[in-house]
Design an enzyme around this catalytic site. Structure first.
Site, PDB file in Angstrom:
ATOM      1  N   GLU A 178       0.730   5.723   0.471  1.00  0.00           N
ATOM      2  CA  GLU A 178       0.003   6.960   0.732  1.00  0.00           C
ATOM      3  C   GLU A 178       0.640   8.030  -0.146  1.00  0.00           C
ATOM      4  OE1 GLU A 178      -2.713   7.194   2.430  1.00  0.00           O
ATOM      5  OE2 GLU A 178      -2.655   5.195   3.325  1.00  0.00           O
ATOM      6  N   ASP A 224      -2.886  -0.540   6.862  1.00  0.00           N
ATOM      7  CA  ASP A 224      -3.748  -0.962   5.762  1.00  0.00           C
ATOM      8  C   ASP A 224      -3.270  -2.286   5.166  1.00  0.00           C
ATOM      9  OD1 ASP A 224      -5.244   1.254   6.207  1.00  0.00           O
ATOM     10  OD2 ASP A 224      -4.845   2.229   4.297  1.00  0.00           O
ATOM     11  N   HIS A 251      -5.746   6.743   7.723  1.00  0.00           N
ATOM     12  CA  HIS A 251      -5.185   5.796   6.770  1.00  0.00           C
ATOM     13  C   HIS A 251      -3.668   5.796   6.922  1.00  0.00           C
ATOM     14  CE1 HIS A 251      -8.641   5.163   3.763  1.00  0.00           C
ATOM     15  NE2 HIS A 251      -9.133   5.713   4.850  1.00  0.00           N
ATOM     16  N   HIS A 295      -4.402  10.888   5.585  1.00  0.00           N
ATOM     17  CA  HIS A 295      -3.231  10.210   6.146  1.00  0.00           C
ATOM     18  C   HIS A 295      -2.564  10.957   7.300  1.00  0.00           C
ATOM     19  CE1 HIS A 295      -0.723  13.016   3.889  1.00  0.00           C
ATOM     20  NE2 HIS A 295      -1.224  12.590   2.726  1.00  0.00           N
ATOM     21  N   ASP A 333       0.846  -1.183   0.000  1.00  0.00           N
ATOM     22  CA  ASP A 333       0.000   0.000   0.000  1.00  0.00           C
ATOM     23  C   ASP A 333       0.887   1.239   0.000  1.00  0.00           C
ATOM     24  OD1 ASP A 333      -2.575   1.307   0.119  1.00  0.00           O
ATOM     25  OD2 ASP A 333      -2.061   1.884   2.162  1.00  0.00           O
TER      26      ASP A 333
END
Length: 244
Positions: free
Chosen positions: A9, A159, A154, A59, A7
């Site tokens: 960001e 995640d 997040h 985030h 993942d």
């Protein structure tokens, strides 16, 4: 099999607007079991620009926090070494792969898929399993009763950890369908027909609760395919008089 839950960001939603990656997490899973934390890859990155307000609200990684973090060029090779050859599992893969392609392209390192085995998009899987329903990570966690109480903002690492549980639930959570036959060869030494020798086979019968859960799951599959799912067609038909 070596798989990696991945993942990122970013500073914003659209890579076309000059947004950059500011966090990458990659969690290793071997034979459907998560590796120890020291085998994971996680890094914050100085994106060399501010985050858009909407992304920052998601985030929470401020420009000040990221100012002393390495730039993508400094971690690119370490990242590629970690993911090389693995099957990569991403929720909404086109988004993350698009950003990784951009960052790697800036360094002349080709496309992300050039370095990995293949990419699995769990969002695409979820849309096939649950058409017409919400299929973001939060919704899937709720659907599979996965605790996400620690996910206030997040973050790429948390995640990935949640995605690992979602992926195992979506693929029915089996540890492996294979048996380790190491050291048991044919008489000719070829190993072509390896088999267990002298090992008793233990058969465990399902409980009534497990049988009921199985039938309920097949009922859900029947609804999705609007008919009999494949498993129903493979089940043996009861012989005449069995019902009596």
């Amino acid at each position: 099999m070596r798989q990696i839950l991945l993942d990122t960001e970013t500073t914003g939603l659209r890579v076309e607007d000059g947004n950059r990656i500011l966090e990458i997490a990659a969690v290793e899973m071997v034979n459907r079991k998560l590796s120890a934390p020291e085998r994971h890859f996680h890094v914050y990155i100085n994106p060399e620009r501010d985050s858009e307000e909407g992304a920052l609200n998601v985030h929470g990684l401020t420009t000040d926090f990221l100012a002393d973090k390495p730039k993508f060029a400094a971690i690119a090779q370490q990242f590629l070494d970690f993911v090389r050859g693995a099957e990569i599992i991403i929720h909404n893969a086109p988004f993350d792969v698009g950003y990784l392609d951009m960052e790697l392209g800036r360094l002349g390192l080709g496309k992300f898929r050039d370095h990995v085995g293949n990419v699995v998009d769990t969002l695409a899987m979820a849309k096939e399993f649950f058409p017409g329903k919400r299929n973001n990570l939060d919704a899937l966690c709720d659907r599979y009763e996965i605790d996400r109480s620690n996910r206030v903002l997040h973050g790429a690492l948390i995640d990935c950890e949640l995605l690992s549980e979602v992926y195992l639930a979506m693929t029915r959570g089996q540890d492996s369908l294979l048996i380790d036959f190491h050291g048991v060869d044919d008489a000719d030494g070829s190993g072509a027909g390896r088999r267990l020798q002298g090992v008793p086979l233990i058969v465990s019968q399902p409980s009534a609760e497990e049988l009921a859960a199985h039938q309920a799951y097949l009922d859900e599959l029947d609804k999705i395919v609007k008919g009999d799912c494949l498993w129903r067609t493979l089940e043996p038909k009861p012989a005449a008089g069995d019902a009596a």
